[in-house]
Design an enzyme around this catalytic site. Sequence first.
Site, PDB file in Angstrom:
ATOM      1  CB  CYS A 131      -5.484  -3.604  11.992  1.00 58.23           C
ATOM      2  SG  CYS A 131      -7.254  -3.758  12.334  1.00 58.23           S
ATOM      3  CD  GLN A 132       1.713  -3.453   8.781  1.00 58.03           C
ATOM      4  OE1 GLN A 132       1.249  -3.549   7.658  1.00 58.03           O
ATOM      5  NE2 GLN A 132       2.916  -3.849   9.088  1.00 58.03           N
ATOM      6  CG  MET A 263      -3.021  -4.812   5.120  1.00 54.05           C
ATOM      7  SD  MET A 263      -1.459  -4.260   5.872  1.00 54.05           S
ATOM      8  CE  MET A 263      -1.253  -5.541   7.111  1.00 54.05           C
ATOM      9  CG  ASN A 265      -5.333  -7.685   5.982  1.00 54.03           C
ATOM     10  OD1 ASN A 265      -4.704  -7.350   6.983  1.00 54.03           O
ATOM     11  ND2 ASN A 265      -5.962  -6.805   5.222  1.00 54.03           N
ATOM     12  CG  HIS A 288       5.397  -6.247  -1.066  1.00 52.81           C
ATOM     13  ND1 HIS A 288       6.666  -5.794  -0.805  1.00 52.81           N
ATOM     14  CD2 HIS A 288       4.668  -5.942   0.036  1.00 52.81           C
ATOM     15  CE1 HIS A 288       6.702  -5.235   0.393  1.00 52.81           C
ATOM     16  NE2 HIS A 288       5.491  -5.311   0.932  1.00 52.81           N
ATOM     17  CD  GLU A 311       6.380  -3.879   4.789  1.00 51.09           C
ATOM     18  OE1 GLU A 311       6.580  -4.288   3.636  1.00 51.09           O
ATOM     19  OE2 GLU A 311       5.282  -4.020   5.379  1.00 51.09           O
ATOM     20  NE  ARG A 540      -0.487   2.245  -4.063  1.00 49.53           N
ATOM     21  CZ  ARG A 540       0.118   1.538  -5.001  1.00 49.53           C
ATOM     22  NH1 ARG A 540      -0.387   1.483  -6.222  1.00 49.53           N
ATOM     23  NH2 ARG A 540       1.234   0.881  -4.720  1.00 49.53           N
ATOM     24  CG  MET A 541      -2.068   7.298   2.442  1.00 48.23           C
ATOM     25  SD  MET A 541      -1.648   7.357   4.177  1.00 48.23           S
ATOM     26  CE  MET A 541      -1.447   5.627   4.542  1.00 48.23           C
ATOM     27  CE  LYS A 542       4.877   3.596  -4.917  1.00 46.86           C
ATOM     28  NZ  LYS A 542       5.052   2.339  -5.666  1.00 46.86           N
TER      29      LYS A 542
HETATM   30  N1  BES Z   1       2.226  -3.951   5.094  1.00 46.32           N
HETATM   31  C1  BES Z   1       2.345  -2.995   4.071  1.00 46.32           C
HETATM   32  C2  BES Z   1       1.338  -1.884   4.181  1.00 46.32           C
HETATM   33  C3  BES Z   1       1.378  -1.130   5.492  1.00 46.32           C
HETATM   34  C4  BES Z   1       2.566  -0.808   6.107  1.00 46.32           C
HETATM   35  C5  BES Z   1       0.210  -0.743   6.093  1.00 46.32           C
HETATM   36  C6  BES Z   1       2.576  -0.121   7.322  1.00 46.32           C
HETATM   37  C7  BES Z   1       0.218  -0.050   7.283  1.00 46.32           C
HETATM   38  C8  BES Z   1       1.412   0.255   7.905  1.00 46.32           C
HETATM   39  C9  BES Z   1       2.242  -3.624   2.683  1.00 46.32           C
HETATM   40  O1  BES Z   1       2.792  -4.895   2.613  1.00 46.32           O
HETATM   41  C10 BES Z   1       3.033  -2.769   1.737  1.00 46.32           C
HETATM   42  O2  BES Z   1       4.199  -2.624   1.955  1.00 46.32           O
HETATM   43  N2  BES Z   1       2.407  -2.239   0.695  1.00 46.32           N
HETATM   44  C11 BES Z   1       3.066  -1.415  -0.301  1.00 46.32           C
HETATM   45  C12 BES Z   1       3.292  -2.158  -1.583  1.00 46.32           C
HETATM   46  C13 BES Z   1       4.632  -2.776  -1.746  1.00 46.32           C
HETATM   47  C14 BES Z   1       4.779  -3.368  -3.134  1.00 46.32           C
HETATM   48  C15 BES Z   1       5.810  -1.925  -1.399  1.00 46.32           C
HETATM   49  C16 BES Z   1       2.169  -0.246  -0.613  1.00 46.32           C
HETATM   50  O3  BES Z   1       1.103  -0.131  -0.006  1.00 46.32           O
HETATM   51  O4  BES Z   1       2.497   0.551  -1.480  1.00 46.32           O
HETATM   52 ZN    ZN Z   2       4.902  -4.876   2.811  1.00 50.08          ZN
END
Ligand code: BES
Ligand code: ZN
Length: 585
Positions: A131-132, A263, A265, A288, A311, A540-542
């Site tokens: 949802c975020q 995430m 949640n 994290h 963040e 995974r978008m990263k």
């Molecule tokens: N809350 C974020 C994921 C997110 C951000 C989802 C904005 C939708 C919109 C989560 O805590 C996050 O930051 N995940 C990171 C990992 C982190 C170790 C930097 C990720 O998904 O890579």
């Molecule tokens: Zn985060």
Amino acid sequence: MTRLDPHSYNDANQPDVAHVTLALRVDFAARTLAGAARLRLREAGSGPLDLDTRELAIRGVRSSDGTPLAFELAPPEQEVPWLGSRLRVNLPAGTREIVIEYATSPQASALQWLTPEMTAGGAQPFLFSQCQAIHARSIVPLQDTPRVRVTYDATLDVPRPLRGLMAAAFVRREEGGDRAVEHWTMPQPIPPYLIALAVGDLASRDVGPRSRVWAEPSVVESAAWEFAEVDRMLLAAEKLFGPYDWDRFDLLCMPPSFPYGGMENPRLTFLTPTLLAGDRSLTSVVAHELAHSWTGNLVSNASAEHFWLNEGFTVFAERRIVEALYGGEMAQLQAALGRLDLDAALKRFAERPQLQRLRTPMQGVDPDDAFSEVPYEKGYLFLRTIEEAVGRARFDGFLRAYLQRYRFSAITSDDFVRALEDELPGVFDQVEGRAWLDGAGVPPNAPPPRSTRLDNVRALVQAGRVPTDGEAARLSPTEWQLYLDGLPRPSTLCAELDKTFSLNASRNYEVLASWLLLAIDSGYEPALPRAEEVLAHVGRMKYLKPLYRALAGRKETRDLAGRVFERARHAYHPIAQQVVAQILS
Ligand code: BES
Ligand code: ZN
């Protein structure tokens, strides 16, 4: 009319929703959630009540005694389609509760419906939500802004072979015929972006007194092993930030199409299976998401304009947990990687300097489009700068006071500045806080990462050679990443690296991604099949974003990027599809 959040139709002059009761039937054939949301207002109201929705089929709205209520569903606005449709309900005087009957769209932006082939087991379908920042409105009609926190109760009616989990406290499961109904409750007020559900063939293993790991049956043993340190993390985090407020901290290891690393949640963190490296080397993501239990879930950003409060604080807290568990060197190495990612993000935003700011103007901007490392790593550096200025002991005192002052509320950057001024008078000006919040780039007083291991990696990069076997044996995955990311490109070392260290076979996805990026940027063709495999298997978008950018950035591989995307896109989450399509356009 007062709109305080650029991403919500919520009118701050109207009554707030305080509690939501959801009853939803999960229909895998139709790809819908259908049922009702009962919204209880904090106080009785009258006149218009504006709610956020996105692609919802509204069947009807009634008052709690069953009287139909007039409503109007506005079409999405051309310039800001990501906001969805404003649902305006007309409340008769004295209304305290309304019931909305509705169904979600098969294209709901918060949901991914997986066919059995897209799961590890291959036999059952899977559904999850994300949802975020502003996708809750595609599954529940409500005021989809973190300014309006809600408690909730929910029932999920699911196929009997499946479990229906929510990021909430479990109440009970009732089975009947070929269906089961799972009851959940969230007694603490949360921002709507933390509403979450997952439905699938799921098993669990206890890994601590407050934690269990959920995953598909064939994955659950390795997931439980990978995340077995979670209770030590909880204890370390409580020592740093105060008592954990959410009762349980369970983990759900998702199918590979989950678009994020993790995430936060509440009570049930969602994690990508790419963390299953087999050596616990990627658990900082768990640290994290755990840290968000304080920074984000207790103290929440008031809108995406202040996302750095979620963040940046969480990256800071994550690295403190990492330091407590694995030592200061490891935390510094990860900060060094973060700095490289930040510099790359700033470069990408050369033409959009507003997105280089911590306090980000978001009028007319889709939060999924603005997402970057800036709020994470520049936010982290801002807090580190303050910590350096006042010393760790005084900074920790500030952190505790800040968490106490704003717990269970949503705050802006100005609220942060007020707490800082109260606890550490003068330091905001001393560190040039204005430039940090409202300026582009990174101010020159940012502390650089410091570590002898970092110096060694940099020397190796400088020397322009591959590590010896002895050196390589001592490199942690984070150092490998720093090395690979640091090599100038195109690099002539790819063939030797490939031959000596079999990086295509790395089980650590971070190292694998760094290697594949170096190889693509260097025109090293033998790595392309592995890059294709990763893009076909992982959502995974990263990883998707930089890999597609790299492939599309060279004429030799541009067509390949388009072909791979056409083949793989059906397996990506709707948000990931949109983001990649934009990169390739
Ligand atoms: N809350 C974020 C994921 C997110 C951000 C989802 C904005 C939708 C919109 C989560 O805590 C996050 O930051 N995940 C990171 C990992 C982190 C170790 C930097 C990720 O998904 O890579
Ligand atoms: Zn985060």
